[in-house]
Design an enzyme around this catalytic site. Structure first.
Site, mmCIF file in Angstrom:
data_model
loop_
_atom_site.group_PDB
_atom_site.id
_atom_site.type_symbol
_atom_site.label_atom_id
_atom_site.label_comp_id
_atom_site.label_asym_id
_atom_site.label_seq_id
_atom_site.Cartn_x
_atom_site.Cartn_y
_atom_site.Cartn_z
ATOM 1 C CB CYS B 83 -0.737 -0.279 1.003
ATOM 2 S SG CYS B 83 -1.598 -1.680 1.891
ATOM 3 C CG HIS B 337 -6.072 1.530 0.407
ATOM 4 N ND1 HIS B 337 -5.135 2.345 0.066
ATOM 5 C CD2 HIS B 337 -5.780 0.337 1.499
ATOM 6 C CE1 HIS B 337 -4.277 1.552 0.575
ATOM 7 N NE2 HIS B 337 -4.533 0.245 1.303
#
Ligand SMILES: [Zn+2]
Lengths: 145, 388
Positions: B83, B337
């Site tokens: 991420c 996200h």
């Protein structure tokens, strides 16, 4: 006649509901599980203990390791009960993942499925025991000490 | 050697089910940043393509994107740190420019998560942890962060209600961010209403409302030398500090369960390099993949003392008008996200804030901004300090 079949030591594929690793130098871990023992490794050259087990020591770069059994009790550091599961784990729901502190090392695993929520509290002493899964696989779980 | 600047930022709207291929997704974010920078592809010396692997059929997307975006024959490569991939991309771009090897480097982050089901996605993300020893127990990201949430609650008396306040703040700004995937309001009462989806259990003690939204999207950050930045851009934003750290992939190898060591370490490095401290930060973007992650970030970055992060959100200090505005674009919780695109999107938000171009989300006259971007469950941490 026929092709020679190469022997593959893939014992580690028995570890966990779904194993993502089949070939590793610490395949004996599974043999110990089958004998009812959960084991880590200790470096014979520098004395560092590892759980989970490792074939190689990062402190002295030795691969001269011996097995030790996870014994006695560890303190429950934290846990989480899952209501959803990743692909392949749905039949195990609900289950809780958790972490025990044994002092020299920590053990990540699951809480025993028969423990009810009100029996569980952070800081409690627990033991690590081998567990047979319904699908024929093996793992280990934490029980009240 | 001179400063390193950011001369263009862009992103696509974060959406569920982007109606195109990954090269087309990358194009949309790239075009947005190129329009912002007002430069042409021939001005770009190299490209870094960032995502978390295994969501796409395409292997090695860098070469495919470079051709599609008109960035051949310049060098291109793929970079991943889950991420935090695109923050790591900007860190790498900084090094390439600072070394003098290149003058202008473009960093493109992308993720198309909608190609696979939510359960498959959880399995992919779970495999960003230790696949040999932990994934076989059926792990997933919310459960790992839930273990940190319980650790924080046990140590400091933090409550699920404190965490709900963070989600309410995120939704306040998600509603006014046209790039956000989740535009609906969230109020505190939803968390105590058993009929409301927000209160549904996911991995105790985290609930549906504590978790960020999966999304498809791309982001783009254009990094340039001081000379090029000054010639191309009227309002370059300077990279003042960079920090980056890693830790044990498995939980058993860690000692802290009420915060992320990688965030503490990356933050300290970035503050030191920038010559600032936490109190100098005027606006921040932190990696709120879960509400607890934002609360830990307050403490790990020094906005609050350990255990006192909840007081910041209770006092609304991290709202736009507060003493340290955090995630006033909706954060990962509401903006969404798309893993590889997230860091670049966070950097875009701070660049727009520092240029005074954040519209309804604009914080009053910020001079220094911070981006905190985490990969995996605190496996990788990147902190970037930006200034005017
Ligand atoms: Zn050793």
């Amino acid at each position: 006649m026929g092709k020679k079949i190469r022997e593959v030591d893939d014992r580690f594929k028995k570890f966990g509901t779904v194993s993502f690793t089949s070939i590793t130098k610490i395949n004996d871990f599974v043999d110990y599980l089958e004998k009812g023992q959960v084991v880590g490794t200790k470096c014979k050259d520098c004395g560092l203990s590892f759980f989970p087990a490792r074939a190689d020591c990062y402190q002295c770069l030795s691969s001269n390791m011996e097995w030790f059994e996870v014994s006695g009790t560890g303190k429950l550091i934290t846990y989480s009960k899952l209501e959803y599961a990743p692909v392949g784990f749905g039949d195990d729901l609900p289950y809780a993942i958790a972490l025990l502190d044994y002092g020299d090392y920590k053990v990540f695993g699951r809480l025993a499925p028969d423990l009810s929520e009100d029996e569980i509290s952070v800081g409690m002493e627990m033991t690590t025991v081998v567990n047979q899964l319904p699908n024929g696989q093996m793992n280990y779980v934490f029980q009240k000490a | 050697m001179g400063k390193i600047g950011i001369i263009g930022v862009g992103q696509t709207p974060f959406v569920r089910g982007y109606p195109g291929s990954i090269r087309e997704l990358a194009f949309d974010g790239f075009k947005d940043a190129m329009g912002d920078a007002q430069i042409s592809a021939k001005d770009i010396d190299a490209s870094i393509i960032c995502s978390a692997p295994e969501y796409d059929k395409q292997r090695s997307p860098a070469g495919v994107f470079a051709e599609y975006l008109g960035l051949t024959p310049q060098p291109t490569f793929y970079l991943e740190s889950l991420c935090s991939s695109s923050s790591m991309g900007v860190r790498t771009a900084y090094a390439l420019v600072k070394s003098g090897l290149h003058d202008v480097v473009v960093v493109i982050g992308f993720q198309k998560m909608s190609e696979i089901s939510s359960a498959e996605s959880q399995e992919r993300m779970g495999r960003g942890a230790d696949i040999q020893w932990e994934s076989p127990f059926g792990t997933m990201m919310p459960a790992y962060y839930a273990m940190y949430a319980r650790g924080h609650m046990e140590k400091y008396g933090t409550t699920p209600d404190d965490l709900a306040l963070i989600r309410v703040k995120a939704a306040t700004y998600g509603q006014i961010n046209e790039k956000a995937v989740y535009r609906k309001p969230v109020n505190f009462e939803m968390f105590s209403d058993p009929d409301n989806a927000m209160s549904g259990p996911v991995a105790s003690p985290l609930r549906v409302g504590d978790c960020c939204a999966n999304a498809d999207g791309s982001s783009c950050v254009i990094v340039a030398s001081e000379e090029k930045a000054k010639s191309f851009s009227k309002k370059p934003v300077w990279i003042l500090g960079l920090g980056s750290a890693s830790t044990a992939v498995n939980m058993a190898g860690r000692d802290l369960f009420s915060g992320l060591t990688v965030a503490q370490q990356a933050g300290e490095q970035a503050y030191k390099m920038a010559g600032i401290s936490a109190k100098d930060v005027d606006v921040a973007e932190v990696h709120d993949c879960f509400t607890i992650a934002e609360l830990m970030a307050y403490e790990n970055l020094g906005f609050a003392k350990p255990g006192e992060g909840k007081e910041l959100i209770k006092g609304k200090e991290t709202y736009k008008e507060g003493s340290i505005p955090v995630n006033v674009d909706g954060g990962l919780l509401s903006k969404g996200h798309p893993i590889g695109a997230t860091g670049g999107s966070q950097i875009r938000t701070i660049v727009l804030q520092l240029r005074g171009e954040a519209g309804d989300m604009q914080v009053k006259d910020p001079e220094i901004g911070l981006v905190h971007n985490i990969g995996g469950v605190g496996l990788y941490g990147n902190v970037t300090v930006l200034g005017r």
